[in-house]
Design a protein around this motif. Structure first.
Motif, mmCIF file in Angstrom:
data_model
loop_
_atom_site.group_PDB
_atom_site.id
_atom_site.type_symbol
_atom_site.label_atom_id
_atom_site.label_comp_id
_atom_site.label_asym_id
_atom_site.label_seq_id
_atom_site.Cartn_x
_atom_site.Cartn_y
_atom_site.Cartn_z
ATOM 1 N N MET A 297 -22.925 -34.436 36.067
ATOM 2 C CA MET A 297 -22.316 -35.772 36.050
ATOM 3 C C MET A 297 -23.150 -36.747 35.218
ATOM 4 O O MET A 297 -22.613 -37.569 34.482
ATOM 5 C CB MET A 297 -22.158 -36.329 37.473
ATOM 6 C CG MET A 297 -21.199 -35.562 38.355
ATOM 7 S SD MET A 297 -19.473 -35.689 37.832
ATOM 8 C CE MET A 297 -18.934 -37.089 38.757
ATOM 9 N N HIS A 298 -24.471 -36.660 35.355
ATOM 10 C CA HIS A 298 -25.326 -37.573 34.600
ATOM 11 C C HIS A 298 -25.095 -37.399 33.103
ATOM 12 O O HIS A 298 -24.922 -38.370 32.371
ATOM 13 C CB HIS A 298 -26.801 -37.327 34.939
ATOM 14 C CG HIS A 298 -27.737 -38.315 34.321
ATOM 15 N ND1 HIS A 298 -29.007 -38.007 33.939
ATOM 16 C CD2 HIS A 298 -27.569 -39.616 33.991
ATOM 17 C CE1 HIS A 298 -29.585 -39.074 33.402
ATOM 18 N NE2 HIS A 298 -28.736 -40.061 33.432
ATOM 19 N N LYS A 299 -25.020 -36.155 32.659
ATOM 20 C CA LYS A 299 -24.881 -35.900 31.228
ATOM 21 C C LYS A 299 -23.475 -36.167 30.697
ATOM 22 O O LYS A 299 -23.321 -36.672 29.598
ATOM 23 C CB LYS A 299 -25.267 -34.448 30.922
ATOM 24 C CG LYS A 299 -26.742 -34.184 31.120
ATOM 25 C CD LYS A 299 -27.108 -32.781 30.722
ATOM 26 C CE LYS A 299 -28.605 -32.588 30.838
ATOM 27 N NZ LYS A 299 -29.372 -33.477 29.951
ATOM 28 N N PHE A 300 -22.460 -35.800 31.507
ATOM 29 C CA PHE A 300 -21.099 -35.811 30.975
ATOM 30 C C PHE A 300 -20.224 -36.956 31.506
ATOM 31 O O PHE A 300 -19.133 -37.158 31.021
ATOM 32 C CB PHE A 300 -20.421 -34.461 31.237
ATOM 33 C CG PHE A 300 -21.048 -33.322 30.483
ATOM 34 C CD1 PHE A 300 -20.648 -33.005 29.196
ATOM 35 C CD2 PHE A 300 -22.076 -32.569 31.049
ATOM 36 C CE1 PHE A 300 -21.229 -31.975 28.491
ATOM 37 C CE2 PHE A 300 -22.677 -31.532 30.355
ATOM 38 C CZ PHE A 300 -22.248 -31.239 29.069
ATOM 39 N N ALA A 301 -20.685 -37.655 32.552
ATOM 40 C CA ALA A 301 -19.868 -38.765 33.076
ATOM 41 C C ALA A 301 -20.643 -40.082 33.102
ATOM 42 O O ALA A 301 -20.145 -41.104 32.647
ATOM 43 C CB ALA A 301 -19.366 -38.427 34.483
ATOM 44 N N TYR A 302 -21.884 -40.066 33.630
ATOM 45 C CA TYR A 302 -22.608 -41.331 33.819
ATOM 46 C C TYR A 302 -23.146 -41.894 32.494
ATOM 47 O O TYR A 302 -22.988 -43.078 32.217
ATOM 48 C CB TYR A 302 -23.750 -41.175 34.826
ATOM 49 C CG TYR A 302 -23.343 -40.635 36.185
ATOM 50 C CD1 TYR A 302 -22.057 -40.856 36.696
ATOM 51 C CD2 TYR A 302 -24.235 -39.911 36.963
ATOM 52 C CE1 TYR A 302 -21.692 -40.353 37.936
ATOM 53 C CE2 TYR A 302 -23.875 -39.415 38.213
ATOM 54 C CZ TYR A 302 -22.603 -39.641 38.696
ATOM 55 O OH TYR A 302 -22.253 -39.148 39.921
ATOM 56 N N LEU A 303 -23.805 -41.037 31.677
ATOM 57 C CA LEU A 303 -24.335 -41.547 30.404
ATOM 58 C C LEU A 303 -23.228 -42.057 29.474
ATOM 59 O O LEU A 303 -23.401 -43.098 28.841
ATOM 60 C CB LEU A 303 -25.210 -40.500 29.706
ATOM 61 C CG LEU A 303 -26.677 -40.475 30.162
ATOM 62 C CD1 LEU A 303 -27.388 -39.243 29.631
ATOM 63 C CD2 LEU A 303 -27.431 -41.732 29.733
ATOM 64 N N PRO A 304 -22.078 -41.366 29.392
ATOM 65 C CA PRO A 304 -20.991 -41.957 28.589
ATOM 66 C C PRO A 304 -20.583 -43.347 29.107
ATOM 67 O O PRO A 304 -20.202 -44.213 28.328
ATOM 68 C CB PRO A 304 -19.846 -40.955 28.754
ATOM 69 C CG PRO A 304 -20.525 -39.657 29.022
ATOM 70 C CD PRO A 304 -21.750 -40.004 29.830
ATOM 71 N N GLU A 305 -20.694 -43.554 30.432
ATOM 72 C CA GLU A 305 -20.323 -44.851 30.994
ATOM 73 C C GLU A 305 -21.395 -45.917 30.700
ATOM 74 O O GLU A 305 -21.074 -47.039 30.318
ATOM 75 C CB GLU A 305 -20.128 -44.708 32.515
ATOM 76 C CG GLU A 305 -19.597 -45.982 33.165
ATOM 77 C CD GLU A 305 -19.418 -45.822 34.676
ATOM 78 O OE1 GLU A 305 -19.180 -44.686 35.142
ATOM 79 O OE2 GLU A 305 -19.507 -46.850 35.383
ATOM 80 N N THR A 306 -22.665 -45.556 30.867
ATOM 81 C CA THR A 306 -23.722 -46.558 30.730
ATOM 82 C C THR A 306 -24.225 -46.690 29.293
ATOM 83 O O THR A 306 -24.632 -47.766 28.881
ATOM 84 C CB THR A 306 -24.931 -46.222 31.631
ATOM 85 O OG1 THR A 306 -25.399 -44.910 31.289
ATOM 86 C CG2 THR A 306 -24.568 -46.239 33.096
ATOM 87 N N ASN A 307 -24.231 -45.591 28.532
ATOM 88 C CA ASN A 307 -24.818 -45.637 27.189
ATOM 89 C C ASN A 307 -23.877 -45.171 26.070
ATOM 90 O O ASN A 307 -24.287 -45.057 24.923
ATOM 91 C CB ASN A 307 -26.093 -44.795 27.132
ATOM 92 C CG ASN A 307 -27.213 -45.389 27.969
ATOM 93 O OD1 ASN A 307 -27.128 -45.410 29.186
ATOM 94 N ND2 ASN A 307 -28.238 -45.895 27.324
ATOM 95 N N HIS A 308 -22.640 -44.843 26.425
ATOM 96 C CA HIS A 308 -21.632 -44.469 25.434
ATOM 97 C C HIS A 308 -21.958 -43.213 24.632
ATOM 98 O O HIS A 308 -21.543 -43.080 23.494
ATOM 99 C CB HIS A 308 -21.344 -45.644 24.483
ATOM 100 C CG HIS A 308 -21.111 -46.913 25.241
ATOM 101 N ND1 HIS A 308 -19.982 -47.101 26.010
ATOM 102 C CD2 HIS A 308 -21.870 -47.997 25.408
ATOM 103 C CE1 HIS A 308 -20.068 -48.272 26.607
ATOM 104 N NE2 HIS A 308 -21.208 -48.847 26.265
ATOM 105 N N PHE A 309 -22.754 -42.306 25.199
ATOM 106 C CA PHE A 309 -22.894 -40.988 24.572
ATOM 107 C C PHE A 309 -23.068 -39.941 25.652
ATOM 108 O O PHE A 309 -23.442 -40.253 26.780
ATOM 109 C CB PHE A 309 -24.050 -40.947 23.569
ATOM 110 C CG PHE A 309 -25.382 -41.436 24.097
ATOM 111 C CD1 PHE A 309 -26.101 -40.692 25.021
ATOM 112 C CD2 PHE A 309 -25.918 -42.639 23.638
ATOM 113 C CE1 PHE A 309 -27.328 -41.138 25.486
ATOM 114 C CE2 PHE A 309 -27.148 -43.087 24.113
ATOM 115 C CZ PHE A 309 -27.860 -42.338 25.039
ATOM 116 N N LEU A 310 -22.752 -38.687 25.285
ATOM 117 C CA LEU A 310 -22.980 -37.584 26.216
ATOM 118 C C LEU A 310 -24.475 -37.295 26.271
ATOM 119 O O LEU A 310 -25.146 -37.350 25.241
ATOM 120 C CB LEU A 310 -22.281 -36.304 25.748
ATOM 121 C CG LEU A 310 -20.776 -36.126 25.837
ATOM 122 C CD1 LEU A 310 -20.436 -34.671 25.556
ATOM 123 C CD2 LEU A 310 -20.215 -36.545 27.180
#
Lengths: 343, 277
Positions: A297-310
């Motif tokens: 989730m951190h790599k594929f869901a949360y980082l796209p939400e917080t930093n706009h990249f996988l």
């Protein structure tokens, strides 16, 4: 910039690296260690390995050492003195032979540490580092860069990108000003070339999902039984995080006595039970199921939400390193196939 | 270049025993320049360190209205807190901070404040309570409900006496059944049950809740039963932390970092997060 503009022969490339080393620059390049390939400081350019798909470990330790000194202290009954290791000189270094996915990963890595509370240590190291990447002519079954926003010829994050073409030559793409000055400082070695199409020299890596698709699927997947099934084999060793080029979690530990010692930052992993356990014994991620879910989730869901990249570039190292034979690419495919999207 | 991880040196000006294994330190800056540029707001926390043992995370338990020092209250539990509890008045420790968001106390002017705390979770609320008491005119009714396992486990006993005597606030203390002493005059019962008997009104009221997970779990439904909306309920989370600045990765709850997006959250914000705290 960002267009192929030079060619370079293999001999001249080695000459360039040799010159850099004798000028006092440390060149980290792929070396064979046992059956695997690792980045190592180069003493003899002849030892550099060119025939490899991917190094076993990522080059992130050049920006983020496995253990680094933050402060040192000396303590007496009435006084404490500290040494601030951020003020240390960082020597200029060259990273040679990183794959495009690695360079893309390092650029996301640096972006994460520049965002919000800036990590001066990591930005300082990136500034002292020149990244000369090598496009991929070959890939293997664990590679999935094209599903994670990168590709075998991706220039992102590199200062120069070399693509092996015919007759033992490389096509040289200048990506940054740092790369540009490297070329102009060594003009005699590089030959101007008409822009050539490099695609035919690149490995074909089939995209198995899109970053947008996987992120969207995961937003509804938190309570899916897939995490239990997927994590059953996980032994919580943390190897995946240690070889990962984007994993950035760390711990801070003291080493020494009450009189003198160091405070260090060391790599850590969300796979470990001790990572999140409270002093009371309560653990917000009590089993390997929650820990594995956090990693994905951190790599594929949360980082796209917080930093706009996988937080993944599809380098495949975790799948190759996992002693329990878990395969991230296969798991991502099964999530895309299994989890319904609730609109 | 500023090294985030280089702590301020703090001298322990006063060490106070609160309860078995629980201490409060009053800390002053060893360096005058550090003191001059330091400021914090209620709800923030820091990383306290013993050189050679490591860092530990606690809230700043004093009010920002009290200038020149900070206080922390901690239970002797792990390696760092054990080493810390052996420190004495005059000793030097490290401190990094302040980190995290704040209780939006400025926006609570003109409202009633209801504090609900359990055990060792009073310290973060104590900062807000003193902040509100020092600016007493700004707020309407102040009510504090505080419970602990036993009478001995209540922290800030002197201050509880003072709060109990004050006419401009209401204090209700309770201990778990069996935790009372022969001369105990407060309530006996668990915090959520005592709160239910108090029947708090949600009108123009903010509830600030902090306690062990099980207390929080049963306290929110009581507040909701009396008509508190999730926006009226504030809490402060405690996850394991190392860096304090949103980088080391361990305090995350979904996409949120407790250290930089929290530690203060409304119940509404918690409802949108996975239960990983």
């Amino acid at each position: 910039m960002n267009s192929p503009s030079y060619t370079l022969t293999h001999e001249r490339l080695l000459e360039f690296l040799r010159t850099s080393i004798s000028a006092g620059k440390r060149v980290h390049a792929p070396h064979r260690v046992g059956a695997k390939t690792f980045f190592r400081p180069t003493e003899d350019v002849g030892a550099i390995v060119f025939d490899y798909i991917q190094t076993a470990e990522s080059p992130k330790s050049l920006l983020f050492p496995k253990a680094e000194l933050l402060i040192s202290y000396k303590q007496t009954a009435n006084d404490v003195t500290m040494t601030d290791h951020l003020q240390k000189e960082i020597p200029e270094m060259i990273l040679f032979g990183s794959r495009p996915c690695d360079a893309a990963a390092l650029s996301r890595f640096v972006e994460f540490f520049a965002d919000g509370h800036t990590d001066a240590m990591i930005l300082k190291r990136r500034k002292a580092l020149t990244i000369i990447s090598m496009s991929c002519a070959k890939s293997d079954a664990d590679c999935f860069c094209t599903s994670c926003g990168s590709s075998p010829g991706d220039t992102t994050g590199s200062d120069l990108l070399l693509t092996p073409i015919k007759d033992g030559r490389y096509l040289v793409e200048v990506v940054t000003e740092k790369g540009e000055s490297l070329v102009s400082d060594n003009k005699a070695l590089f030959e101007k070339a008409p822009s050539a199409v490099k695609d035919s020299y690149l490995a074909r890596v089939e995209a198995v999902f899109t970053p947008e698709d996987i992120t969207k699927k995961l937003t509804t997947a938190f309570n899916d039984p897939i995490w239990n099934d997927a994590s059953l084999r996980c032994i919580g060793c943390g190897a995946c995080a240690y070889v990962c080029p984007t994993c950035s979690c760390f711990t801070i530990e003291d080493e020494g006595t009450a009189h003198a010692g160091d405070r260090l930052r060391c790599w850590d992993s969300c796979a470990f039970a001790l990572f999140t356990v409270h002093t009371s014994g309560h653990n917000p991620r009590p089993t390997q199921t929650e820990r594995w879910r956090q990693r994905v989730m951190h790599k594929f869901a949360y980082l796209p939400e917080t930093n706009h990249f996988l937080g993944c570039v599809g380098c495949g190292r975790c799948s190759r390193a996992c002693p329990a034979d878990m395969n991230l690419k296969e798991q991502m495919i099964s999530i895309v196939e299994r989890v319904p999207v609730i609109a | 270049m500023e090294n985030t991880y280089k702590p301020y040196l703090m001298r322990i000006e006063k060490a106070m025993d609160e309860a078995p294994g629980v201490k409060t330190f009053r800390l002053v800056f060893a360096n005058e320049d550090d003191r001059a540029r330091f400021s914090f707001k209620t709800g923030q926390f820091g990383e306290y360190s013993v050189f050679g043992e490591g860092e530990s995370t606690f809230c700043i338990a004093s009010s920002p209205t009290r200038d020149g020092y900070i206080e922390c209250t901690f239970r002797e539990a792990g390696r760092v807190t054990t080493a810390l509890s052996r420190k004495e008045e005059g000793d030097t420790i490290g401190f990094r901070g302040p980190y995290g968001n704040i209780f939006p106390i400025d926006t609570w002017a003109g409202k009633n404040l209801l504090f609900v705390a359990g055990g060792i979770a009073l310290p973060p609320l104590r900062s807000v309570i003193w902040n509100a008491l020092d600016l007493r005119d700004k707020f309407k009714n102040l009510t504090v409900l505080y419970g602990a396992r036993s009478v001995a486990d209540l922290v800030y006993k002197n201050e509880l006496d003072e709060w109990g005597r004050r006419s401009d606030m209401k204090l209700v203390t309770t201990v778990d059944p069996g935790g009372e002493s022969p001369d105990w005059k407060g309530s006996i019962g668990f915090v959520p049950g005592v709160l239910e008997k108090m029947a708090p009104s949600p009108d123009n009221t903010i509830a600030i809740v902090c306690g062990p997970p099980v207390m929080i779990k049963y306290t929110f439904p009581v507040l909701e039963k009396f008509g508190f909306t999730p926006d009226q309920i504030f809490t402060t989370l405690e996850n394991r932390m190392k860096c304090g600045v949103g980088k080391c990765g361990r305090c995350t709850v979904g996409p949120v970092y407790v250290c930089k997006d929290g530690p203060v959250f409304t119940y509404r914000e918690l409802q949108s997060l996975p239960p990983e705290y």
